[in-house]
Each structure stands twice: as structure tokens, then as C-alpha cells.
Design a protein around this motif. Structure first.
Motif, PDB file in Angstrom:
ATOM      1  N   ARG A  21       9.448 -28.804  -2.788  1.00  0.00           N
ATOM      2  CA  ARG A  21       8.094 -28.249  -2.866  1.00  0.00           C
ATOM      3  C   ARG A  21       8.097 -26.760  -2.511  1.00  0.00           C
ATOM      4  N   LEU A  22       8.847 -26.401  -1.458  1.00  0.00           N
ATOM      5  CA  LEU A  22       8.949 -24.993  -1.064  1.00  0.00           C
ATOM      6  C   LEU A  22       9.602 -24.164  -2.170  1.00  0.00           C
ATOM      7  N   LEU A  23      10.647 -24.692  -2.779  1.00  0.00           N
ATOM      8  CA  LEU A  23      11.332 -23.995  -3.864  1.00  0.00           C
ATOM      9  C   LEU A  23      10.394 -23.767  -5.048  1.00  0.00           C
ATOM     10  N   ARG A  29       7.122 -23.694  -4.935  1.00  0.00           N
ATOM     11  CA  ARG A  29       6.075 -22.759  -4.515  1.00  0.00           C
ATOM     12  C   ARG A  29       6.585 -21.320  -4.644  1.00  0.00           C
ATOM     13  N   GLU A  30       7.844 -21.093  -4.250  1.00  0.00           N
ATOM     14  CA  GLU A  30       8.438 -19.768  -4.398  1.00  0.00           C
ATOM     15  C   GLU A  30       8.529 -19.385  -5.876  1.00  0.00           C
ATOM     16  N   ASP A  31       8.922 -20.333  -6.714  1.00  0.00           N
ATOM     17  CA  ASP A  31       8.984 -20.065  -8.155  1.00  0.00           C
ATOM     18  C   ASP A  31       7.609 -19.683  -8.688  1.00  0.00           C
ATOM     19  N   GLN A  32       6.587 -20.393  -8.236  1.00  0.00           N
ATOM     20  CA  GLN A  32       5.228 -20.102  -8.690  1.00  0.00           C
ATOM     21  C   GLN A  32       4.817 -18.690  -8.266  1.00  0.00           C
ATOM     22  N   GLU A  33       5.156 -18.300  -7.050  1.00  0.00           N
ATOM     23  CA  GLU A  33       4.846 -16.952  -6.569  1.00  0.00           C
ATOM     24  C   GLU A  33       5.603 -15.904  -7.389  1.00  0.00           C
ATOM     25  N   ASP A  34       6.869 -16.181  -7.696  1.00  0.00           N
ATOM     26  CA  ASP A  34       7.659 -15.253  -8.504  1.00  0.00           C
ATOM     27  C   ASP A  34       7.058 -15.091  -9.891  1.00  0.00           C
ATOM     28  N   THR A  93       3.935 -12.965  -9.682  1.00  0.00           N
ATOM     29  CA  THR A  93       4.284 -11.558  -9.510  1.00  0.00           C
ATOM     30  C   THR A  93       4.759 -10.967 -10.830  1.00  0.00           C
TER      31      THR A  93
END
Length: 78
Positions: free
Chosen positions: A41-43, A45-50, A53
């Protein structure tokens, strides 16, 4: 506790990673499945933020590597 709607999957780990994962699960009193689920889930979420951006910056002008080097040389940086 994992939801009754959870899906089952087989995952293979490097033995040292698996040992560390089991130790972490025991120490935190959380199942290995819950730790893996949270890590994924954290991974994601980071992909979604990337991706967000990237979407914000996609219209920014780009510069080739050659142009960058020329600019650096022109300004006495190299």
C-alpha cells in the motif's frame, strides 16, 4: 486482522528477507500478510504521488543533455 474479502497469493522471498519479515511480524504482533499488505500500500501510494507530480510537470519545458552542457559551459560552470 485481514479482511474476509482478502485474496490469497504465494510470494517467494529471499531467505534473509523472509527471516527479517517473520521477526518483524513477531516483534510487532502483526501477521506477515499484514506487513506485506501495508508495504505494498505504501509503495502504491508513493507511485500515485510520483504520477501526480509528473502530471503537474509534464508541460514544463525540457532541455537536452547537450543543451545543458552548452549552457553550463557558457556560464563558466564547466
Amino acid at each position: 486482522m485481514m479482511s474476509q474479502l482478502s485474496k490469497r497469493s504465494t510470494v517467494y522471498f529471499d531467505p534473509a528477507i523472509h527471516t527479517a519479515l517473520k521477526m518483524r511480524a513477531a516483534q510487532t504482533q502483526v501477521s506477515v500478510s499484514e506487513l506485506v499488505d501495508e508495504a505494498l500500500r505504501l509503495l502504491m501510494r508513493e507511485d500515485q504521488e510520483d504520477l501526480a507530480t509528473y502530471a503537474e510537470r509534464v508541460s514544463e519545458p525540457t532541455m537536452s543533455y547537450e543543451a545543458l552542457l552548452n549552457d553550463l559551459k557558457q556560464h563558466g560552470k564547466i
